[in-house]
Design a protein around this motif. Structure first.
Motif, PDB file in Angstrom:
ATOM      1  N   GLN A  36       0.839  -1.388   0.050  1.00  0.00           N
ATOM      2  CA  GLN A  36       0.155   0.021   0.196  1.00  0.00           C
ATOM      3  C   GLN A  36       0.969   1.161  -0.018  1.00  0.00           C
ATOM      4  N   ARG A  37       1.935   1.273   0.915  1.00  0.00           N
ATOM      5  CA  ARG A  37       2.847   2.046   0.729  1.00  0.00           C
ATOM      6  C   ARG A  37       3.156   2.417  -0.363  1.00  0.00           C
TER       7      ARG A  37
ATOM      8  N   TYR B  75       0.979   4.033  -2.772  1.00  0.00           N
ATOM      9  CA  TYR B  75       0.584   5.336  -2.348  1.00  0.00           C
ATOM     10  C   TYR B  75       1.725   6.217  -3.078  1.00  0.00           C
TER      11      TYR B  75
ATOM     12  N   LYS C 128       1.881   9.611  -5.929  1.00  0.00           N
ATOM     13  CA  LYS C 128       1.734  11.027  -5.695  1.00  0.00           C
ATOM     14  C   LYS C 128       2.290  11.404  -6.706  1.00  0.00           C
TER      15      LYS C 128
ATOM     16  N   THR D 269      -1.297   3.122 -10.805  1.00  0.00           N
ATOM     17  CA  THR D 269      -1.119   2.538  -9.432  1.00  0.00           C
ATOM     18  C   THR D 269      -2.612   1.408  -9.156  1.00  0.00           C
TER      19      THR D 269
ATOM     20  N   LEU E  98      -3.793   2.423  -6.665  1.00  0.00           N
ATOM     21  CA  LEU E  98      -4.696   2.753  -5.330  1.00  0.00           C
ATOM     22  C   LEU E  98      -5.476   3.538  -5.420  1.00  0.00           C
TER      23      LEU E  98
ATOM     24  N   ILE F 136      -8.074   4.409  -0.931  1.00  0.00           N
ATOM     25  CA  ILE F 136      -6.769   5.732   0.492  1.00  0.00           C
ATOM     26  C   ILE F 136      -8.097   6.218   1.444  1.00  0.00           C
TER      27      ILE F 136
ATOM     28  N   ASP G  91      -6.651   6.119   5.731  1.00  0.00           N
ATOM     29  CA  ASP G  91      -6.316   7.509   6.029  1.00  0.00           C
ATOM     30  C   ASP G  91      -7.211   6.954   7.571  1.00  0.00           C
TER      31      ASP G  91
ATOM     32  N   TRP H 164       1.315   6.144   6.104  1.00  0.00           N
ATOM     33  CA  TRP H 164       1.982   5.915   4.831  1.00  0.00           C
ATOM     34  C   TRP H 164       3.392   6.250   4.394  1.00  0.00           C
TER      35      TRP H 164
END
Length: 107
Positions: free
Chosen positions: A58-59, A62, A66, A71, A73, A78, A82, A88
């Motif tokens: 997941q990281r 993410y 960014k 991705t 995700l 998210i 969150d 993260w």
């Protein structure tokens, strides 16, 4: 598959919708949070190595997001993570960010 077979399976309680592996791991993370009070699964978590790997994934996803790279995700995922205060960042990056935020708050 014939309608007759479908009806027989449904009479036995067969469920047609199967949860995705992402959903299953997310549920495991929810259980982890309920038991531990945080979503920071250790990278070498012996009780559930698959969950530890999933959180690393997941990281990574993410980070790709960014960087405007492809991705898996989604924003929905998210938001779910969150909602669990999912960290993260980890390790040195997390400590640096916390330090930066403390200094910023002091200004």
């Amino acid at each position: 598959m014939t309608n007759g077979r479908i009806e027989k399976l449904e009479a036995l309680g067969f469920e047609w919708v199967v949860a995705s592996s992402w959903d299953l791991r997310y549920d495991e993370l929810v259980d982890f949070v309920n038991e531990n009070g945080h979503a920071n699964v250790p990278s070498d978590y012996p009780a559930n190595a698959e969950l530890a790997e999933w959180t690393r994934t997941q990281r990574r996803q993410y980070k790709l997001l960014k960087q405007n790279r492809p991705t898996q995700l989604t924003m929905e995922r998210i938001k779910l993570l969150d909602g669990l205060n999912f960290p993260w960042l980890r390790g040195r990056r997390q400590r640096w960010l916390e330090h930066w935020n403390r200094i910023y708050d002091e200004l």
